[in-house]
Design a protein around this motif. Structure first.
Motif, PDB file in Angstrom:
ATOM      1  N   UNK A  31       0.773  -1.232   0.000  1.00 49.92           N
ATOM      2  CA  UNK A  31       0.000   0.000   0.000  1.00 49.92           C
ATOM      3  C   UNK A  31       0.804   1.283   0.000  1.00 49.92           C
ATOM      4  N   UNK A  32       2.113   1.209  -0.197  1.00 49.78           N
ATOM      5  CA  UNK A  32       2.938   2.420  -0.244  1.00 49.78           C
ATOM      6  C   UNK A  32       2.899   3.003  -1.653  1.00 49.78           C
ATOM      7  N   UNK A  33       2.551   4.282  -1.756  1.00 49.07           N
ATOM      8  CA  UNK A  33       2.504   4.964  -3.043  1.00 49.07           C
ATOM      9  C   UNK A  33       3.923   5.128  -3.581  1.00 49.07           C
ATOM     10  N   UNK A  34       4.165   4.636  -4.808  1.00 45.48           N
ATOM     11  CA  UNK A  34       5.504   4.768  -5.389  1.00 45.48           C
ATOM     12  C   UNK A  34       5.535   5.692  -6.597  1.00 45.48           C
ATOM     13  N   UNK A  35       4.378   5.907  -7.229  1.00 43.62           N
ATOM     14  CA  UNK A  35       4.354   6.784  -8.406  1.00 43.62           C
ATOM     15  C   UNK A  35       2.941   7.284  -8.628  1.00 43.62           C
ATOM     16  N   UNK A  36       2.851   8.526  -9.022  1.00 45.50           N
ATOM     17  CA  UNK A  36       1.561   9.093  -9.405  1.00 45.50           C
ATOM     18  C   UNK A  36       1.717   9.709 -10.781  1.00 45.50           C
ATOM     19  N   UNK A  37       0.996   9.176 -11.738  1.00 48.05           N
ATOM     20  CA  UNK A  37       1.008   9.704 -13.101  1.00 48.05           C
ATOM     21  C   UNK A  37      -0.111  10.730 -13.202  1.00 48.05           C
ATOM     22  N   UNK A  38       0.220  11.913 -13.675  1.00 49.80           N
ATOM     23  CA  UNK A  38      -0.762  12.991 -13.817  1.00 49.80           C
ATOM     24  C   UNK A  38      -0.700  13.482 -15.260  1.00 49.80           C
ATOM     25  N   UNK A  39      -1.290  12.746 -16.166  1.00 47.79           N
ATOM     26  CA  UNK A  39      -1.120  13.052 -17.590  1.00 47.79           C
ATOM     27  C   UNK A  39      -1.664  14.396 -18.029  1.00 47.79           C
ATOM     28  N   UNK A  40      -2.616  14.966 -17.322  1.00 44.42           N
ATOM     29  CA  UNK A  40      -3.171  16.254 -17.741  1.00 44.42           C
ATOM     30  C   UNK A  40      -2.260  17.420 -17.395  1.00 44.42           C
ATOM     31  N   UNK A  41      -1.327  17.214 -16.455  1.00 47.43           N
ATOM     32  CA  UNK A  41      -0.424  18.293 -16.062  1.00 47.43           C
ATOM     33  C   UNK A  41       0.819  18.368 -16.930  1.00 47.43           C
ATOM     34  N   UNK A  42       1.105  17.316 -17.661  1.00 51.25           N
ATOM     35  CA  UNK A  42       2.239  17.292 -18.590  1.00 51.25           C
ATOM     36  C   UNK A  42       3.554  17.635 -17.914  1.00 51.25           C
ATOM     37  N   UNK A  43       3.771  17.127 -16.692  1.00 51.37           N
ATOM     38  CA  UNK A  43       5.027  17.370 -15.997  1.00 51.37           C
ATOM     39  C   UNK A  43       6.156  16.541 -16.581  1.00 51.37           C
ATOM     40  N   UNK A  44       5.818  15.400 -17.151  1.00 49.55           N
ATOM     41  CA  UNK A  44       6.804  14.486 -17.713  1.00 49.55           C
ATOM     42  C   UNK A  44       6.324  14.136 -19.126  1.00 49.55           C
ATOM     43  N   UNK A  45       7.084  14.535 -20.116  1.00 50.97           N
ATOM     44  CA  UNK A  45       6.639  14.365 -21.496  1.00 50.97           C
ATOM     45  C   UNK A  45       6.337  12.909 -21.850  1.00 50.97           C
ATOM     46  N   UNK A  46       6.962  11.951 -21.184  1.00 48.63           N
ATOM     47  CA  UNK A  46       6.703  10.551 -21.501  1.00 48.63           C
ATOM     48  C   UNK A  46       5.354  10.077 -20.968  1.00 48.63           C
ATOM     49  N   UNK A  47       4.758  10.819 -20.035  1.00 45.59           N
ATOM     50  CA  UNK A  47       3.463  10.438 -19.470  1.00 45.59           C
ATOM     51  C   UNK A  47       2.440  11.547 -19.696  1.00 45.59           C
ATOM     52  N   UNK A  48       2.528  12.238 -20.804  1.00 48.23           N
ATOM     53  CA  UNK A  48       1.696  13.417 -21.021  1.00 48.23           C
ATOM     54  C   UNK A  48       0.668  13.193 -22.117  1.00 48.23           C
TER      55      UNK A  48
END
Length: 103
Positions: A31-48
């Motif tokens: 249950x430990x959070x290791x990653x949060x992908x936020x595609x609408x914020x475009x902080x990381x081009x690979x997950x945007x």
């Protein structure tokens, strides 16, 4: 997954512009959070995404945690959070999925 995976999901509704927040949270089996992908914020081009759209959407995960380190082999959990038109729309039926990482 071996090195990366993709989250495919379908949005239904009148207008994609109503989507205010979209997050895909990845957790260890404990249950430990290791990653949060936020595609609408475009902080990381690979997950945007240029923006969510009605219909099918696609978000990539490179198998790395928030520190940029590759996660170890094992089972991880993920959950999708969606807020649109002022309402939380996280599905209540089976809201948690599993990913197996094999390195």
């Amino acid at each position: 997954m071996v090195s990366s995976t993709r989250f495919l999901f379908r949005l239904r509704g009148a207008a994609a512009a109503l989507v205010e927040d979209l997050r895909i949270r990845i957790y260890t089996i404990n249950g430990r959070l290791i990653r949060e992908l936020r595609p609408l914020e475009c902080l990381d081009a690979s997950n945007c995404l240029p923006g969510a759209r009605i219909g099918w959407n696609d978000v990539a995960w490179d198998g790395r945690d928030e520190d940029g380190d590759l996660v170890a082999s094992g089972v991880y959990l993920y959950q999708v959070f969606l807020r649109a038109d002022g309402q939380n729309l996280t599905p209540s039926n089976d809201p948690i999925g599993k990913i197996a990482v094999i390195r």
